[in-house]
Write an enzyme that holds these catalytic residues in place. Structure first.
Site, PDB file in Angstrom:
ATOM      1  N   HIS A 248     -45.616 -50.384 -38.349  1.00 11.16           N
ATOM      2  CA  HIS A 248     -46.907 -51.079 -38.234  1.00 11.16           C
ATOM      3  C   HIS A 248     -47.248 -51.889 -39.487  1.00 11.16           C
ATOM      4  O   HIS A 248     -47.931 -52.899 -39.408  1.00 11.16           O
ATOM      5  CB  HIS A 248     -48.032 -50.086 -37.951  1.00 11.16           C
ATOM      6  N   GLU A 301     -42.020 -43.561 -27.626  1.00  6.80           N
ATOM      7  CA  GLU A 301     -43.353 -44.182 -27.636  1.00  6.80           C
ATOM      8  C   GLU A 301     -43.354 -45.347 -26.662  1.00  6.80           C
ATOM      9  O   GLU A 301     -42.927 -46.449 -26.997  1.00  6.80           O
ATOM     10  CB  GLU A 301     -43.708 -44.666 -29.055  1.00  6.80           C
TER      11      GLU A 301
HETATM   12 ZN   LIG Z   1     -47.125 -47.669 -32.887  1.00  8.51          ZN
END
Ligand SMILES: [Zn+2]
Length: 338
Positions: A248, A301
């Protein structure tokens, strides 16, 4: 008269060396192949003795006569000699495991010793798995042997449990419009690609929303520390990146939800299904797939999409590899792409 006798002598010598090749065991056709290489090569082959495989080596279109000594020095099948010599591989030994590794997709020669060590520890794994694991640095413990990531790589900056981007801040951050997501920032190219993708999805009646994007170093410090209050570090490390190691923080990542849903339900959404088929067309990849947990070091994810550009996204999708392996092979060891 003198000229004629020299000519006869020469013919005799040529004929004689061919006789010697025949004596060693080469057939008439093989001798023709050897003779086509010239005198020097012919002498070397004669000196070397009979070698059934060398004729196959010479007949191969990739054969390079300037490397003849090296081809002759290896007691291997023709295809292995061609592979080892043409690719310039040097190894301590050319046993079955070494050769099999060399033939494996995404083999990186500089990592041979690591492959062999890892294979010795994991004899149950096939060669492709060994190469894949070592390419993803899984032969090292997380956060050991860490490397400072090359942040000049832009869309191909890597951050994982082996590469740190330290306190890197993307150069060109743009604010996400509230129509597309939360109050946060993304790298400009990533944002533009995302907007094009989200517009297409919404035009098809599929709702999607960014719930997490660029995370500055300091906020990753806060997040990571808050997790540490809840779980032991080895558990936290399976679902959260340490500060400086987060995808991120590259500014090229979106976590997506369906409005009204959450991360946990994203996998069941129409948006997820659509992204499986089309994300790569806009330069995004599913960064932590369910079948690559061992390689990425992260749990699955379904919501986390990383921008790497269209060309790389397509390659990664088509070849079923992770960005980690792509990086090791094409960026770090600078193999010619595709
Ligand atoms: Zn993420």
């Amino acid at each position: 008269m003198k000229k004629i006798s020299v000519l006869i002598l020469l013919l005799f010598l040529v004929a004689c060396s061919s006789c010697r090749l025949a004596e060693i065991g080469y057939s008439e056709d093989e001798i023709k192949v050897i003779e086509s290489l010239g005198e020097e090569a012919k002498d070397k082959i004669m000196e070397h003795g009979y070698d059934a495989e060398i004729i196959k080596v010479i007949s191969d279109p990739t054969f390079d006569v300037s490397r003849l000594d090296r081809y002759l020095s290896l007691d291997l099948k023709a295809e292995d000699r061609l592979m080892v010599v043409n690719k310039g591989y040097q190894a301590d030994s050319y046993d079955e495991d070494t050769l099999a590794l060399m033939r494996t997709a995404y083999y990186i020669h500089e990592r041979l010793d690591r492959y062999l060590d890892y294979l010795a520890l994991h004899p149950e794994m096939d060669y492709r798995e060994v190469v894949e694991m070592v390419n993803c640095n899984r032969d090292h413990d997380y956060y050991t042997n860490t490397i400072v990531s090359d942040t000049s790589k832009d869309d191909l900056i890597i951050a994982n449990k082996y590469y740190t981007i330290e306190e890197y801040v993307p150069e060109d951050l743009v604010h996400i419009d509230s129509y597309y997501g939360l109050d946060a920032y993304l790298d400009r190219d990533t944002y533009e690609a995302y907007v094009a993708m989200a517009d297409k999805m919404m035009a098809e009646g599929i709702d999607v929303w960014i719930t997490s994007a660029y995370r500055p170093y300091d906020s990753q410090v806060r997040i990571y520390n808050s997790y540490l209050e809840r779980d032991p570090q080895e558990v936290v490390d399976t679902y959260s990146a340490r500060p400086g190691f987060s995808d991120h923080q590259t500014g090229r990542v979106v976590d997506l939800i369906e409005p009204g849903g959450d991360l946990g339900t994203f996998e069941d959404s129409a948006a997820f299904l659509w992204l499986q088929d089309h994300a790569y067309e806009y330069g995004f990849i599913l960064r932590y797939p369910s079948d690559k947990i061992e390689m990425t070091g992260y749990t699955y994810e379904s919501w986390h999409y990383r921008y790497v550009g269209k060309e790389v996204a397509k390659y990664i999708k088509d070849n079923g590899i992770t960005f980690d392996e792509y990086y090791a092979y094409f960026i770090e060891s600078q193999k010619a792409s595709k």
